[in-house]
Scaffold this motif. Structure first.
Motif, PDB file in Angstrom:
ATOM      1  N   GLY A 121     -18.276  32.562 -23.869  1.00 40.66           N
ATOM      2  CA  GLY A 121     -16.924  32.103 -23.534  1.00 40.66           C
ATOM      3  C   GLY A 121     -16.255  31.393 -24.703  1.00 40.66           C
ATOM      4  O   GLY A 121     -16.845  31.234 -25.782  1.00 40.66           O
ATOM      5  N   GLY A 122     -15.017  30.958 -24.477  1.00 42.38           N
ATOM      6  CA  GLY A 122     -14.197  30.340 -25.514  1.00 42.38           C
ATOM      7  C   GLY A 122     -14.855  29.152 -26.206  1.00 42.38           C
ATOM      8  O   GLY A 122     -14.765  29.001 -27.434  1.00 42.38           O
ATOM      9  N   ALA A 123     -15.568  28.307 -25.438  1.00 46.83           N
ATOM     10  CA  ALA A 123     -16.171  27.103 -26.015  1.00 46.83           C
ATOM     11  C   ALA A 123     -17.300  27.466 -26.982  1.00 46.83           C
ATOM     12  O   ALA A 123     -17.586  26.717 -27.924  1.00 46.83           O
ATOM     13  N   VAL A 128     -17.250  38.853 -25.616  1.00 44.07           N
ATOM     14  CA  VAL A 128     -16.781  37.560 -26.140  1.00 44.07           C
ATOM     15  C   VAL A 128     -15.351  37.294 -25.663  1.00 44.07           C
ATOM     16  O   VAL A 128     -14.527  38.205 -25.601  1.00 44.07           O
ATOM     17  N   SER A 129     -15.074  36.019 -25.324  1.00 47.47           N
ATOM     18  CA  SER A 129     -13.708  35.601 -24.939  1.00 47.47           C
ATOM     19  C   SER A 129     -12.930  35.138 -26.164  1.00 47.47           C
ATOM     20  O   SER A 129     -13.475  35.042 -27.262  1.00 47.47           O
ATOM     21  N   ALA A 130     -11.682  34.777 -25.937  1.00 45.74           N
ATOM     22  CA  ALA A 130     -10.839  34.217 -26.992  1.00 45.74           C
ATOM     23  C   ALA A 130     -11.405  32.869 -27.444  1.00 45.74           C
ATOM     24  O   ALA A 130     -12.075  32.173 -26.684  1.00 45.74           O
ATOM     25  N   ARG A 178      -7.158  35.015 -15.366  1.00 48.24           N
ATOM     26  CA  ARG A 178      -7.718  33.957 -16.216  1.00 48.24           C
ATOM     27  C   ARG A 178      -9.212  33.784 -15.960  1.00 48.24           C
ATOM     28  O   ARG A 178      -9.679  33.911 -14.846  1.00 48.24           O
ATOM     29  N   GLU A 179      -9.901  33.480 -16.988  1.00 45.61           N
ATOM     30  CA  GLU A 179     -11.362  33.287 -16.973  1.00 45.61           C
ATOM     31  C   GLU A 179     -12.098  34.563 -16.570  1.00 45.61           C
ATOM     32  O   GLU A 179     -13.215  34.511 -16.063  1.00 45.61           O
ATOM     33  N   GLY A 180     -11.473  35.711 -16.830  1.00 45.15           N
ATOM     34  CA  GLY A 180     -12.034  36.975 -16.352  1.00 45.15           C
ATOM     35  C   GLY A 180     -13.158  37.578 -17.190  1.00 45.15           C
ATOM     36  O   GLY A 180     -13.651  38.654 -16.865  1.00 45.15           O
TER      37      GLY A 180
END
Ligand code: ASP
Ligand code: MG
Length: 421
Positions: free
Chosen positions: A9-11, A38-40, A203-205
């Motif tokens: 995830g983003g973090a 991977v997320s943004a 969101r958070e998908g």
């Protein structure tokens, strides 16, 4: 050997050191067949949401400032990852930024949600390009792939509904042979409709994306790497003595997500459950630690699980003509909720009033209230908190109610819910 799916995830990719850590975790597992979702990076999606707004509302100063902020954020990560200052490895990311800039120069003539998806999806494209390039530069051979080629959705921008049949076929036929040869890095959160326009999954998908890929690949397992030790029995920021759950059934994980736990995206579990694919939730800070396994037939510890949903509104609806709130009134009330697309988190009725707890979603709720007020007398309490406790015991209930006003309380054998001021 079967494929494993990892999701970051983003973090986990919020700065250069974090990206290097992700690469290290992948390096340790590269003897497995691996698909990495991977997320943004960091809070990029929030910034891109603001950018989409500024673009659509045609506020050039705001738009340019937010664009520059996003560009700088990524440039700093890239320079933190560069081995030598004159390396051109990341040059293609520059082109992606130019592509986004061109889009931002055009005049909007479609609906906002369409532009939202075209703009916000860049967060995942940037992040995966950076992660993939960094790994290739550092001897972790991998191939970048565009998730949109595989995740096929309908035309619902911002909440794309997955075409499961088409998607699974694409993943199995086109993606699986590649993953069997090489580590693949791809995006969470994004897909495309039949016209090849980008859509997002909500969101958070990205957890959901990982589950979709795992389903199509008939993967051996999914691992969601997070900044917490695993799934906890309460939010450690709010409850100091929160404990990690070692094992969790799919059903309990779905319930927790339904009641508002934010560790796992609510749509993630069902596709995994249907193919019996275990889900691991592990810490990217301490990758050797055990984490949580979500699966069939595991043995759960019967300890209380506390889920807090803040920013709630408690509405009490009663009739204006002293009639009871029974079937005819209830069906009208529910149809007003459905029309306004407001989800009911908890409800309770008595002869003369009906209480409903909902998320405080600003404008939407004001519109709902004014329509209800045409037919009914309304009382509203906000902000309130909705707390759900699975496997509750008297001690936990007392601890939660301490010094708080309880507005409503419901209990079944396994679950207690209460609304607190
Ligand atoms: N980047 C997207 C978001 O922040 C998707 C995700 O992180 O799961 O909502
Ligand atoms: Mg995110």
């Amino acid at each position: 050997m079967n494929v494993k799916v990892f999701k970051f995830g983003g973090a986990s990719v919020k700065d250069a050191a974090a990206v290097a850590n992700v690469a290290h975790i992948i390096q340790m597992h590269k003897s497995s067949q691996l698909l990495v979702v991977v997320s943004a990076m960091g809070k990029t999606t929030n910034a891109l949401e603001r950018l989409a707004r500024a673009y659509y509302d045609q506020q050039p100063d705001q738009k340019n400032a937010i664009y520059a902020e996003i560009k700088l954020f990524h440039d700093e990560i890239i320079s933190g990852l560069l081995k030598t200052k004159d390396s051109h490895a990341y040059d293609d990311i520059e082109n992606l930024f130019i592509e986004l800039e061109c889009l931002l120069e055009s005049e909007p003539d479609e609906a906002f949600d369409y532009y939202y998806d075209q703009i916000v999806s860049y967060g995942e494209i940037f992040s995966t390009r950076i992660v993939s390039t960094y790994m290739n530069e550092n001897g972790i051979n991998n191939r970048w792939m565009d998730a949109r080629t595989f995740i096929s959705t309908d035309d619902t921008f911002r909440e794309g509904r997955v075409n499961w049949e088409h998607t699974s076929l694409l993943i199995e036929k086109k993606l699986k042979p590649i993953v069997q040869k090489q580590v693949v890095v791809t995006q969470g959160f994004i897909g495309q409709n039949n016209d090849k326009q980008t859509t997002t999954l909500g969101r958070e998908g990205s957890d959901y994306s990982a589950a979709i890929f795992a389903y199509g690949l008939k993967a051996e397992s999914v691992t969601i790497w997070k900044d917490v030790a695993g799934v906890m029995n309460a939010d450690p920021k709010k409850f100091k003595d929160a404990l990690k759950l070692d094992e969790l059934t799919y059903t309990h994980a779905i319930e927790m997500a339904y009641y508002g736990a934010t560790v796992i995206h609510p749509k993630t579990i069902q596709p995994l459950q249907s193919r019996h694919i275990p889900l691991f939730v592990k810490s990217f800070v301490d990758p050797g630690a055990q984490g949580t396994i979500v699966s069939d037939g595991v043995r759960e510890k019967r300890i209380p699980v506390i889920i807090v949903k803040s920013n709630q509104v408690l509405l009490s609806v009663s009739s204006k003509d002293f009639s009871f709130i029974v079937e005819d009134n209830l069906s009208r009330i529910f149809s007003i909720f459905a029309e306004h697309k407001v989800r009911v988190n908890l409800m309770q009725n008595s002869a003369i009033s009906f209480s409903i707890c909902i998320d405080d979603a600003g404008d939407k709720i004001e519109m709902l209230k004014s329509e209800l007020a045409i037919h009914y007398q309304l009382k509203s309490n906000e902000p309130v908190e909705l707390i759900t406790i699975n496997n509750y015991d008297e001690q936990t209930l007392a601890q939660i109610k301490l010094n708080r006003e309880v507005l409503l309380e419901q209990k079944t054998r396994a679950t207690a819910q209460m609304i607190l001021k």
